[in-house]
Design an enzyme around this catalytic site. Sequence first.
Site, PDB file in Angstrom:
ATOM      1  N   ASN A  68     -39.522  14.282   1.830  1.00 34.03           N
ATOM      2  CA  ASN A  68     -39.060  12.930   2.145  1.00 34.03           C
ATOM      3  C   ASN A  68     -38.436  12.296   0.897  1.00 34.03           C
ATOM      4  OD1 ASN A  68     -38.596  10.377   3.106  1.00 34.03           O
ATOM      5  ND2 ASN A  68     -40.608  10.157   4.075  1.00 34.03           N
ATOM      6  N   TYR A 101     -39.864   4.659  -3.558  1.00 37.93           N
ATOM      7  CA  TYR A 101     -41.061   4.408  -4.357  1.00 37.93           C
ATOM      8  C   TYR A 101     -40.741   4.429  -5.850  1.00 37.93           C
ATOM      9  CZ  TYR A 101     -43.506   5.078   0.066  1.00 37.93           C
ATOM     10  OH  TYR A 101     -43.935   4.972   1.361  1.00 37.93           O
ATOM     11  N   ALA A 113     -43.678   2.435   7.564  1.00 40.61           N
ATOM     12  CA  ALA A 113     -42.705   2.923   8.540  1.00 40.61           C
ATOM     13  C   ALA A 113     -41.756   1.797   8.933  1.00 40.61           C
ATOM     14  CB  ALA A 113     -43.411   3.462   9.782  1.00 40.61           C
ATOM     15  N   GLU A 154     -49.381   8.996  -1.196  1.00 41.92           N
ATOM     16  CA  GLU A 154     -48.913  10.366  -0.979  1.00 41.92           C
ATOM     17  C   GLU A 154     -47.686  10.285  -0.088  1.00 41.92           C
ATOM     18  OE1 GLU A 154     -52.141   9.715   0.433  1.00 41.92           O
ATOM     19  OE2 GLU A 154     -53.311  10.307  -1.296  1.00 41.92           O
TER      20      GLU A 154
END
Length: 150
Positions: free
Chosen positions: A108, A115, A70, A103
């Site tokens: 998103n 990623y 985050a 995950e």
Amino acid sequence: MTFREMMVDDLDQVMEIEEDVFAVPWTKEGFLTWMMKDASMFFVVEEKGRILGFCSMMTVMDEGDILNVAVRRDRQREGIGCFLVDSMLRMAGMQGIRTVHLEVRESNTTARRLYQRLGFREDGLRKNYYTEPVEAAVLMTKTDNDSALC
């Protein structure tokens, strides 16, 4: 910006980010429990005493599972998330971690692109994995020979 191991004293700032960013946030006690495990890695990025983001991973033998990532909302889209995850992956690699899983919410797309740039590949779907709202999780994996473009 400084990348470093998360300390217990960081948890108040980490919790501010966690509660703002996630619909179902971890509790402070949850962070403490996971941080105390031998096979865990928790990191923050800090600037002038302010935590900008955090990430964590659990490891088993030569594999890791990213638990959470985050970045403070007012500092998103500055490359901090990429710096965080890339730095954590490098630390994991130095500890012999060769494969990393995660995950991410299907919706998103920003995180999924991040990623992918870091060398993760989508390799599965878990239906109804997340709540508030109910949503599928996209499973992603990176092996040590996957390149990062961060």
